[in-house]
Design an enzyme around this catalytic site. Structure first.
Site, PDB file in Angstrom:
ATOM      1  NE  ARG A 105       7.550  -2.281   6.431  1.00  0.00           N
ATOM      2  CZ  ARG A 105       7.088  -3.279   5.727  1.00  0.00           C
ATOM      3  NH1 ARG A 105       7.739  -4.416   5.714  1.00  0.00           N
ATOM      4  NH2 ARG A 105       5.966  -3.180   5.029  1.00  0.00           N
ATOM      5  CG  ASP A 128       1.434  -7.836  -1.101  1.00  0.00           C
ATOM      6  OD1 ASP A 128       0.878  -8.836  -0.602  1.00  0.00           O
ATOM      7  OD2 ASP A 128       2.440  -7.298  -0.617  1.00  0.00           O
ATOM      8  CD  GLU A 129       1.560 -12.926   0.198  1.00  0.00           C
ATOM      9  OE1 GLU A 129       1.778 -14.147   0.180  1.00  0.00           O
ATOM     10  OE2 GLU A 129       1.180 -12.322   1.211  1.00  0.00           O
ATOM     11  CE1 TYR A 143      -3.126  -2.933   0.377  1.00  0.00           C
ATOM     12  CE2 TYR A 143      -3.982  -1.922   2.371  1.00  0.00           C
ATOM     13  CZ  TYR A 143      -4.051  -2.905   1.415  1.00  0.00           C
ATOM     14  OH  TYR A 143      -5.049  -3.842   1.475  1.00  0.00           O
TER      15      TYR A 143
HETATM   16  P1  TTP Z   1       2.066  -7.615   3.239  1.00  0.00           P
HETATM   17  O1  TTP Z   1       2.671  -8.199   2.011  1.00  0.00           O
HETATM   18  O2  TTP Z   1       2.018  -8.486   4.438  1.00  0.00           O
HETATM   19  O3  TTP Z   1       2.847  -6.335   3.678  1.00  0.00           O
HETATM   20  P2  TTP Z   1       3.555  -5.240   2.810  1.00  0.00           P
HETATM   21  O4  TTP Z   1       3.497  -5.541   1.371  1.00  0.00           O
HETATM   22  O5  TTP Z   1       3.039  -3.908   3.203  1.00  0.00           O
HETATM   23  O6  TTP Z   1       5.023  -5.311   3.330  1.00  0.00           O
HETATM   24  P3  TTP Z   1       6.158  -6.355   2.984  1.00  0.00           P
HETATM   25  O7  TTP Z   1       7.247  -5.555   2.369  1.00  0.00           O
HETATM   26  O8  TTP Z   1       6.556  -6.893   4.314  1.00  0.00           O
HETATM   27  O9  TTP Z   1       5.596  -7.394   2.095  1.00  0.00           O
HETATM   28  O10 TTP Z   1       0.623  -7.116   2.955  1.00  0.00           O
HETATM   29  C1  TTP Z   1       0.260  -6.453   1.736  1.00  0.00           C
HETATM   30  C2  TTP Z   1      -0.646  -5.271   2.017  1.00  0.00           C
HETATM   31  O11 TTP Z   1      -1.796  -5.714   2.722  1.00  0.00           O
HETATM   32  C3  TTP Z   1      -0.022  -4.230   2.897  1.00  0.00           C
HETATM   33  O12 TTP Z   1       0.669  -3.260   2.137  1.00  0.00           O
HETATM   34  C4  TTP Z   1      -1.150  -3.650   3.648  1.00  0.00           C
HETATM   35  C5  TTP Z   1      -2.189  -4.742   3.670  1.00  0.00           C
HETATM   36  N1  TTP Z   1      -2.288  -5.386   4.983  1.00  0.00           N
HETATM   37  C6  TTP Z   1      -3.419  -5.160   5.747  1.00  0.00           C
HETATM   38  O13 TTP Z   1      -4.303  -4.428   5.341  1.00  0.00           O
HETATM   39  N2  TTP Z   1      -3.494  -5.784   6.947  1.00  0.00           N
HETATM   40  C7  TTP Z   1      -2.544  -6.621   7.421  1.00  0.00           C
HETATM   41  O14 TTP Z   1      -2.682  -7.169   8.524  1.00  0.00           O
HETATM   42  C8  TTP Z   1      -1.371  -6.824   6.641  1.00  0.00           C
HETATM   43  C9  TTP Z   1      -0.291  -7.718   7.135  1.00  0.00           C
HETATM   44  C10 TTP Z   1      -1.287  -6.196   5.425  1.00  0.00           C
HETATM   45 MG    MG Z   2       4.063  -7.409   0.573  1.00  0.00          MG
END
Ligand code: TTP
Ligand code: MG
Length: 551
Positions: free
Chosen positions: A55, A110-111, A23
């Site tokens: 972070r 995002d995966e 995000y």
């Molecule tokens: P993630 O991939 O867990 O987190 P991220 O992409 O922000 O960070 P990272 O670099 O560690 O991958 O989650 C993807 C998005 O989902 C994140 O940007 C915000 C949202 N999110 C939530 O809304 N609630 C949650 O509990 C988590 C973990 C993520």
């Molecule tokens: Mg992520």
């Protein structure tokens, strides 16, 4: 069937890609000034994620706002309650990956998992194996590696993953991490070992070591909170304990398949396939609210939700056929909440004109449907307390299919007028929407199923049959089955019949006026072609039958 289905071996190559601080990255794309300052994404009183600058101050995902501000008082906050940009970029990423393989499975926003087995095999044909250098970090040792050929495949997998991440960066400006392994489980776990903007790979030999490095069963993807609570009943908390527990004990707690699945996970064995993901099955929004106790307030809230939802549906591009209302009521006496859902069909005509917003009068018609649903869920002449309202659209059809759908025959408003006669399904909604927006409940769930491929609709068959008739040598050559309509609502005096070769079941679903028009049109063209001996004779330009034939 996925071509790379396998048993317990190391024949596949699975890549897991996870976007960095997703995000936050999207917000940075919109406002690059946010790039080098600590920034967090706020949903209600939670910082759901933050950029990596933040972070450094100890900000973690889903941290309470107060706590985050204490750690980093100059943290810049961006409201992230509207997920539409995140969702649309998320689909762009998946689309890019789908250029590589049809086996791309979305997980959350995002995966993505990609089954790269075929890609690896192809690449191996055109590459000098001796010269392959893996890209990224490795987990585990490289001594005494398995000789089945998996090593080289993983190496090539790392090259493909790097290519994919590069493309995502070049096309969308997003950095990501990747995990490369021979199954989904390991690729997902390994992906987060080095962050951000890095990739990590693992050879099958190190699977056990990786699993044992996890702190508890709860950190195994696929083992949820409920499962880990159940496992505690047999004193299983760590991976080692899961490996050692007798399967007979697990069989008492879970069905045998799940018990075996859990056992396998503990050893890093995961035979699940990468499923093909498509667009979400439903698009929804829900908002928890302070107690709402008046119908007027409900309508206001629903209007607001509907306007936001319409923007999402507009971006998606497809046309929904069903709307679903979710209501959570709070019982002040028992201090308990109850969540209920009710759905209704909606007229596809509401969505046929493209544009950023639904026309106001259509919005009001949908609201009318929603308020009807609401009154079916909540007894409004008694005091009520609403703590959450949700809306979602489901049963999508592609815009190009709309002209072939029955709905396109139905005149505007018909479904609104007949709301009481439309079958409404009422059921308890225990699972979250596949794409529901719920800021308070954190994140979106994955799209569970792949997009249905366009089917040959009954109406297409109907249309084709009409066309077949139109090009027949003469009416006498037709397989004429002048079917008498059975439905009581049809006026027998008019003697309306289903045109020959048309699908009777489709015809019967059409409104009576449309049936009449089709039948008379059919009779008229038959008379014309008999009278003029001209089977190509054009139909009246504004006729309903012509609607099909023209296409
Ligand atoms: P993630 O991939 O867990 O987190 P991220 O992409 O922000 O960070 P990272 O670099 O560690 O991958 O989650 C993807 C998005 O989902 C994140 O940007 C915000 C949202 N999110 C939530 O809304 N609630 C949650 O509990 C988590 C973990 C993520
Ligand atoms: Mg992520």
């Amino acid at each position: 069937m996925n071509p790379t289905a396998c048993n317990d071996e190391h024949q596949r190559i699975i890549i897991h890609i996870d976007l960095d601080c997703f995000y936050a990255q999207v917000e940075i794309l919109k406002n690059p000034e946010l790039k080098n300052i600590p920034m967090g994404i706020q949903q209600k009183n939670i910082v759901v994620t933050s950029n990596y600058k933040a972070r450094e101050f100890g900000i973690r995902k889903c941290m309470l706002l107060n706590e985050a501000m204490q750690l980093c008082p100059h943290l810049v906050l961006v409201n992230g309650e509207d997920l539409s940009d995140y969702r649309s970029i998320s689909y762009k990423v998946t689309s890019l990956l789908q250029k590589y393989s049809e086996y791309v499975e979305r997980l959350g926003l995002d995966e993505n998992f990609i089954d790269a087995t075929k890609l690896v095999e192809e690449k191996l044909k055109n590459i000098n194996k001796e010269q392959i250098q893996s890209i990224g970090n490795i987990f585990g040792s490289t001594e005494n590696l398995c000789q089945c050929g998996c090593e080289i495949k993983v190496k090539v997998g790392t090259l493909i993953a790097a290519e994919m991440r590069k493309l995502i960066y070049e096309q969308l400006g997003l950095t990501s991490c990747a995990g490369i392994a021979h199954n989904k489980l390991l690729s997902k776990i390994i992906c987060s070992k080095h962050k951000p903007n890095q990739q990590t790979f693992i050879y099958p030999d190190s699977a056990l070591e990786l699993m044992l490095s996890l702190s508890s069963v709860e950190s195994v993807p696929g083992v949820g909170r409920v499962t880990s609570e159940i496992l505690k009943q047999v004193n299983v908390k760590s991976i080692e304990e899961l490996q050692n527990v007798e399967i007979s004990k697990l069989n008492k707690l879970f069905d045998p398949e799940k018990a075996k699945f859990l056992k396998n996970l503990s050893y890093g064995v995961d035979n699940t396939l990468v499923k093909r993901s498509g667009k979400p099955l439903s698009i929804g929004l829900e908002d928890s609210c302070k107690l709402i106790s008046a119908e007027k307030e409900v309508k206001e809230k629903l209007t607001e939700l509907l306007k936001r939802l319409m923007l999402l549906v507009d971006k998606d591009g497809r046309i929904p056929k069903t709307i679903k209302l979710t209501v959570r009521t709070f019982d002040k006496m028992t201090k308990t909440s109850r969540r209920q859902t009710k759905q209704s069909n909606i007229n596809s005509q509401f969505f046929t004109s493209s544009g950023p917003l639904i026309k106001l009068h259509n919005l009001e018609k949908i609201l009318l449907i929603l308020m009807n649903l609401f009154r079916k869920l909540v007894t409004i002449h008694r005091p009520f307390h609403i703590t959450l309202l949700g809306l979602s659209f489901t049963k999508f059809i592609e815009r190009m299919d709309i002209r072939h759908s029955i709905a396109s025959f139905i005149k505007n408003d018909i479904e609104v007028q007949s709301i009481t006669s439309i079958e409404n399904l009422n059921y308890d909604d225990s699972s979250p929407e596949s794409a529901a927006q719920s800021p308070s409940s954190c994140r979106e769930s994955s799209d569970p199923e792949s997009e249905p491929t366009p089917k040959r609709t009954k109406l297409n068959i109907f249309k084709r049959n009409l066309m077949e008739y139109d090009t027949c040598d003469s009416p006498s050559k037709l397989r004429v089955q002048d079917l008498q309509l059975s439905s009581e609502k049809h006026d027998n005096n008019l003697n309306i019949k289903c045109p020959p070769n048309a699908d009777k079941s489709v015809f019967e679903e059409l409104p009576l006026e449309v049936q009449q028009e089709l039948w008379f049109e059919f009779k008229r063209t038959r008379m014309d072609s008999t009278a003029f001996g001209n089977r190509q004779k054009k139909l009246k330009s504004n006729s309903l039958l012509n609607y099909f034939v023209k296409q």
